[in-house]
Design a protein around this motif. Structure first.
Motif, PDB file in Angstrom:
ATOM      1  N   HIS A  85      -3.334  45.030  20.265  1.00  0.00           N
ATOM      2  CA  HIS A  85      -3.212  46.368  19.691  1.00  0.00           C
ATOM      3  C   HIS A  85      -1.906  46.514  18.916  1.00  0.00           C
ATOM      4  O   HIS A  85      -0.839  46.101  19.378  1.00  0.00           O
ATOM      5  CB  HIS A  85      -3.257  47.425  20.800  1.00  0.00           C
ATOM      6  N   GLU A  86      -1.981  47.096  17.731  1.00  0.00           N
ATOM      7  CA  GLU A  86      -0.790  47.367  16.933  1.00  0.00           C
ATOM      8  C   GLU A  86      -0.324  48.796  17.207  1.00  0.00           C
ATOM      9  O   GLU A  86      -1.116  49.734  17.104  1.00  0.00           O
ATOM     10  CB  GLU A  86      -1.091  47.182  15.445  1.00  0.00           C
ATOM     11  N   PRO A  87       0.942  48.968  17.563  1.00  0.00           N
ATOM     12  CA  PRO A  87       1.440  50.312  17.881  1.00  0.00           C
ATOM     13  C   PRO A  87       1.171  51.287  16.743  1.00  0.00           C
ATOM     14  O   PRO A  87       1.382  50.969  15.566  1.00  0.00           O
ATOM     15  CB  PRO A  87       2.939  50.104  18.087  1.00  0.00           C
ATOM     16  N   ASP A  88       0.710  52.485  17.104  1.00  0.00           N
ATOM     17  CA  ASP A  88       0.439  53.507  16.102  1.00  0.00           C
ATOM     18  C   ASP A  88       1.108  54.812  16.519  1.00  0.00           C
ATOM     19  O   ASP A  88       2.016  54.813  17.344  1.00  0.00           O
ATOM     20  CB  ASP A  88      -1.069  53.661  15.874  1.00  0.00           C
ATOM     21  N   ASP A  89       0.651  55.912  15.963  1.00  0.00           N
ATOM     22  CA  ASP A  89       1.297  57.195  16.225  1.00  0.00           C
ATOM     23  C   ASP A  89       0.701  57.939  17.410  1.00  0.00           C
ATOM     24  O   ASP A  89       0.910  59.150  17.574  1.00  0.00           O
ATOM     25  CB  ASP A  89       1.225  58.074  14.967  1.00  0.00           C
ATOM     26  N   THR A  90      -0.028  57.221  18.263  1.00  0.00           N
ATOM     27  CA  THR A  90      -0.576  57.841  19.465  1.00  0.00           C
ATOM     28  C   THR A  90       0.560  58.268  20.395  1.00  0.00           C
ATOM     29  O   THR A  90       1.403  57.446  20.757  1.00  0.00           O
ATOM     30  CB  THR A  90      -1.499  56.854  20.202  1.00  0.00           C
ATOM     31  N   PRO A  91       0.605  59.536  20.803  1.00  0.00           N
ATOM     32  CA  PRO A  91       1.661  59.971  21.730  1.00  0.00           C
ATOM     33  C   PRO A  91       1.291  59.657  23.175  1.00  0.00           C
ATOM     34  O   PRO A  91       0.108  59.622  23.533  1.00  0.00           O
ATOM     35  CB  PRO A  91       1.724  61.481  21.497  1.00  0.00           C
ATOM     36  N   PHE A  92       2.307  59.434  23.969  1.00  0.00           N
ATOM     37  CA  PHE A  92       2.078  59.219  25.393  1.00  0.00           C
ATOM     38  C   PHE A  92       1.742  60.541  26.061  1.00  0.00           C
ATOM     39  O   PHE A  92       2.368  61.571  25.800  1.00  0.00           O
ATOM     40  CB  PHE A  92       3.324  58.617  26.053  1.00  0.00           C
ATOM     41  N   ALA A  93       0.757  60.504  26.939  1.00  0.00           N
ATOM     42  CA  ALA A  93       0.406  61.665  27.768  1.00  0.00           C
ATOM     43  C   ALA A  93       0.532  61.258  29.220  1.00  0.00           C
ATOM     44  O   ALA A  93       0.097  60.162  29.598  1.00  0.00           O
ATOM     45  CB  ALA A  93      -1.017  62.133  27.468  1.00  0.00           C
ATOM     46  N   PRO A  94       1.161  62.092  30.054  1.00  0.00           N
ATOM     47  CA  PRO A  94       1.304  61.742  31.468  1.00  0.00           C
ATOM     48  C   PRO A  94      -0.035  61.334  32.071  1.00  0.00           C
ATOM     49  O   PRO A  94      -1.064  61.982  31.855  1.00  0.00           O
ATOM     50  CB  PRO A  94       1.839  63.034  32.089  1.00  0.00           C
ATOM     51  N   GLY A  95      -0.028  60.239  32.801  1.00  0.00           N
ATOM     52  CA  GLY A  95      -1.244  59.693  33.387  1.00  0.00           C
ATOM     53  C   GLY A  95      -1.755  58.478  32.655  1.00  0.00           C
ATOM     54  O   GLY A  95      -2.546  57.701  33.209  1.00  0.00           O
ATOM     55  N   ASP A  96      -1.315  58.282  31.389  1.00  0.00           N
ATOM     56  CA  ASP A  96      -1.728  57.097  30.636  1.00  0.00           C
ATOM     57  C   ASP A  96      -1.189  55.823  31.289  1.00  0.00           C
ATOM     58  O   ASP A  96      -0.070  55.804  31.813  1.00  0.00           O
ATOM     59  CB  ASP A  96      -1.164  57.131  29.207  1.00  0.00           C
ATOM     60  N   MET A  97      -1.981  54.756  31.218  1.00  0.00           N
ATOM     61  CA  MET A  97      -1.438  53.436  31.499  1.00  0.00           C
ATOM     62  C   MET A  97      -0.614  53.000  30.296  1.00  0.00           C
ATOM     63  O   MET A  97      -0.833  53.453  29.173  1.00  0.00           O
ATOM     64  CB  MET A  97      -2.560  52.430  31.743  1.00  0.00           C
ATOM     65  N   VAL A  98       0.355  52.107  30.531  1.00  0.00           N
ATOM     66  CA  VAL A  98       1.233  51.646  29.459  1.00  0.00           C
ATOM     67  C   VAL A  98       1.353  50.124  29.557  1.00  0.00           C
ATOM     68  O   VAL A  98       1.646  49.586  30.626  1.00  0.00           O
ATOM     69  CB  VAL A  98       2.639  52.268  29.564  1.00  0.00           C
ATOM     70  N   LEU A  99       1.120  49.435  28.440  1.00  0.00           N
ATOM     71  CA  LEU A  99       1.260  47.980  28.389  1.00  0.00           C
ATOM     72  C   LEU A  99       2.297  47.616  27.324  1.00  0.00           C
ATOM     73  O   LEU A  99       2.226  48.098  26.196  1.00  0.00           O
ATOM     74  CB  LEU A  99      -0.085  47.323  28.075  1.00  0.00           C
ATOM     75  N   PHE A 100       3.246  46.782  27.716  1.00  0.00           N
ATOM     76  CA  PHE A 100       4.239  46.240  26.794  1.00  0.00           C
ATOM     77  C   PHE A 100       4.114  44.719  26.765  1.00  0.00           C
ATOM     78  O   PHE A 100       4.217  44.063  27.807  1.00  0.00           O
ATOM     79  CB  PHE A 100       5.668  46.575  27.242  1.00  0.00           C
ATOM     80  N   ASP A 101       3.889  44.166  25.581  1.00  0.00           N
ATOM     81  CA  ASP A 101       3.906  42.708  25.368  1.00  0.00           C
ATOM     82  C   ASP A 101       4.960  42.462  24.305  1.00  0.00           C
ATOM     83  O   ASP A 101       4.750  42.777  23.126  1.00  0.00           O
ATOM     84  CB  ASP A 101       2.531  42.228  24.910  1.00  0.00           C
ATOM     85  N   VAL A 102       6.108  41.926  24.720  1.00  0.00           N
ATOM     86  CA  VAL A 102       7.258  41.864  23.812  1.00  0.00           C
ATOM     87  C   VAL A 102       8.001  40.543  23.983  1.00  0.00           C
ATOM     88  O   VAL A 102       7.885  39.871  25.007  1.00  0.00           O
ATOM     89  CB  VAL A 102       8.233  43.035  24.083  1.00  0.00           C
ATOM     90  N   GLY A 103       8.782  40.199  22.965  1.00  0.00           N
ATOM     91  CA  GLY A 103       9.606  38.991  23.026  1.00  0.00           C
ATOM     92  C   GLY A 103      10.714  39.058  22.007  1.00  0.00           C
ATOM     93  O   GLY A 103      10.567  39.666  20.946  1.00  0.00           O
ATOM     94  N   CYS A 104      11.822  38.425  22.335  1.00  0.00           N
ATOM     95  CA  CYS A 104      12.951  38.366  21.414  1.00  0.00           C
ATOM     96  C   CYS A 104      13.250  36.916  21.058  1.00  0.00           C
ATOM     97  O   CYS A 104      12.805  35.983  21.734  1.00  0.00           O
ATOM     98  CB  CYS A 104      14.198  39.008  22.030  1.00  0.00           C
ATOM     99  N   LYS A 105      14.007  36.762  19.981  1.00  0.00           N
ATOM    100  CA  LYS A 105      14.535  35.455  19.603  1.00  0.00           C
ATOM    101  C   LYS A 105      16.045  35.514  19.776  1.00  0.00           C
ATOM    102  O   LYS A 105      16.718  36.359  19.190  1.00  0.00           O
ATOM    103  CB  LYS A 105      14.162  35.101  18.167  1.00  0.00           C
ATOM    104  N   ARG A 106      16.555  34.625  20.616  1.00  0.00           N
ATOM    105  CA  ARG A 106      17.991  34.580  20.882  1.00  0.00           C
ATOM    106  C   ARG A 106      18.488  33.148  20.696  1.00  0.00           C
ATOM    107  O   ARG A 106      17.997  32.232  21.370  1.00  0.00           O
ATOM    108  CB  ARG A 106      18.291  35.067  22.301  1.00  0.00           C
ATOM    109  N   ASP A 107      19.444  32.967  19.792  1.00  0.00           N
ATOM    110  CA  ASP A 107      19.987  31.633  19.522  1.00  0.00           C
ATOM    111  C   ASP A 107      18.855  30.639  19.243  1.00  0.00           C
ATOM    112  O   ASP A 107      18.804  29.565  19.824  1.00  0.00           O
ATOM    113  CB  ASP A 107      20.867  31.166  20.675  1.00  0.00           C
ATOM    114  N   TRP A 108      17.948  31.033  18.367  1.00  0.00           N
ATOM    115  CA  TRP A 108      16.838  30.224  17.869  1.00  0.00           C
ATOM    116  C   TRP A 108      15.610  30.221  18.776  1.00  0.00           C
ATOM    117  O   TRP A 108      14.509  29.953  18.313  1.00  0.00           O
ATOM    118  CB  TRP A 108      17.248  28.763  17.619  1.00  0.00           C
ATOM    119  N   TYR A 109      15.749  30.506  20.077  1.00  0.00           N
ATOM    120  CA  TYR A 109      14.638  30.314  21.011  1.00  0.00           C
ATOM    121  C   TYR A 109      13.997  31.640  21.406  1.00  0.00           C
ATOM    122  O   TYR A 109      14.655  32.673  21.485  1.00  0.00           O
ATOM    123  CB  TYR A 109      15.105  29.510  22.228  1.00  0.00           C
ATOM    124  N   CYS A 110      12.695  31.556  21.689  1.00  0.00           N
ATOM    125  CA  CYS A 110      11.863  32.747  21.852  1.00  0.00           C
ATOM    126  C   CYS A 110      11.585  33.080  23.313  1.00  0.00           C
ATOM    127  O   CYS A 110      11.571  32.204  24.186  1.00  0.00           O
ATOM    128  CB  CYS A 110      10.525  32.540  21.146  1.00  0.00           C
TER     129      CYS A 110
END
Length: 362
Positions: free
Chosen positions: A200-225
């Motif tokens: 899923h691509e983040p859109d302008d859907t607002p959070f409503a109390p009771g919603d489930m929330v999923l975060f799939d994230v990653g950073c690159k630090r000193d070349w490595y992911c």
């Protein structure tokens, strides 16, 4: 030039019966000789032969490659780099080529008779990059530690009215505050049944109390992911929701438990998939269990039923089972692991037990 890495690539080429290969992936070039530039439409390549010093072909517009340990063959925008390459390859031998070599360079090389044949040989470098050395493992740990801290920040951003896009847009500044340089991929922020869409691509859907929330994230630090997924509840979960979450968590833990040298990628996938199938949601686990990771978020060599090779010490990959029920809910739990001599090291420390976030009202 990193001689140990170069030797690994040469050994892989020799096993494939090749004495020369042209590497064009900028990150693979950096990994071998420490030189990096983004060539865009211009030609950049490293010619590796069975012995001797590799040759780096670089436009004079690029930053200086002095000190990289390669012979540098430079050219200008009005000169033909294909002719330079053809002068240095052995026309009587096949040439291994990188999967990223564009047709606009490959076809002229073929027409110039630069080799007796052309063989896709990216796996010689991919296989070598797959085994992380001690320094690379430290960098992978550091990137994942940063991601753990970022996940705590993400959980604190969940409040009534905030949108998926607002949280996703704010993440890069937090990564940089924590010492990372960039995202390793576009962050996934999913509210409610959006979590049933794995990408899923983040859109302008607002959070409503009771919603489930999923975060799939990653950073690159000193070349490595880094890469991690956590799924949260924001209200007391129903029995159905608990059952789905429990199945995914048990699948994640079952797969991580069996990772050790000699176990195949397919067996690891099966360990997780069987848990979800036994719970009755096998058809809702719609993707492979994981992917390798390093200088880029998705490196070759997946964790799937189709990959029968045994894992080896130093390989790093994701374990990310999921259950996706469109119109209802979605859960994914993802960690990164590094294979050790007798098991694996789980890089992510952020808790993955079922968590209900509290949300103050406006």
């Amino acid at each position: 030039m990193d001689e140990k890495r170069l030797a690994s690539v040469r050994n892989n080429l020799a096993r494939r019966g090749l004495t020369q290969a042209l590497i064009v992936d900028p990150l693979s070039i950096w990994w071998l000789c420490g030189y990096h530039t983004e060539p865009y439409e211009r030609f950049l390549a490293l010619l590796v032969t069975a012995d001797g010093t590799p040759t780096l072909f670089a436009n004079r517009l690029f930053p200086s490659a002095d000190g990289c340990g390669a012979h540098v063959a430079s050219f200008s925008d009005t000169e033909d780099p294909v002719a330079l390459v053809a002068e240095r390859t052995n026309a009587r031998e096949p040439l291994g080529v990188d999967k990223d070599l564009a047709a606009r360079w490959l076809v002229p090389l073929m027409e110039a008779g630069a080799a007796s044949g052309f063989v896709l040989a990216s796996d010689a470098v991919d296989d070598a990059r797959s085994i992380k050395d001690a320094r690379e493992r430290e960098l992978m740990r550091a990137a994942s530690a940063t991601n753990d801290e970022a996940m705590a920040w993400l959980a604190r951003q969940v409040r009534p009215g905030v949108t998926e896009r607002q949280i996703a847009d704010g993440l890069l500044a937090e990564y940089r505050r924590l010492g990372a340089q960039d995202h390793s991929f576009s962050p996934i922020v999913s509210f409610g049944d959006h979590a049933a869409d794995p990408h899923h691509e983040p859109d302008d859907t607002p959070f409503a109390p009771g919603d489930m929330v999923l975060f799939d994230v990653g950073c690159k630090r000193d070349w490595y992911c880094s890469d991690m997924t956590r799924t949260f509840f924001t209200a007391e979960p129903t029995e159905h929701q608990r059952a789905v979450y429990d199945a995914v968590l048990r699948a994640n833990e079952a797969a991580e438990k069996i990772v050790r040298p000699g176990v195949t990628f397919a067996e690891i996938d099966r360990a997780a998939r069987s848990v979800i199938e036994e719970a009755g949601w096998g058809e809702a686990f719609t993707h492979r269990l994981g992917h390798q990771i390093g200088l880029v978020d998705h490196e070759p060599g997946d964790v799937s039923a189709a990959h029968d090779e045994p894992v080896r010490p130093g390989q790093c990959f994701s374990i990310e089972p999921g259950i996706y029920l469109p119109g209802d809910m979605g859960v994914r739990i993802e960690d990164l692991v590094i294979v050790t001599e007798d098991g694996c090291e789980v890089l992510n420390r952020y808790p993955k037990e079922l968590t209900v976030l509290g949300h103050p009202q406006k």
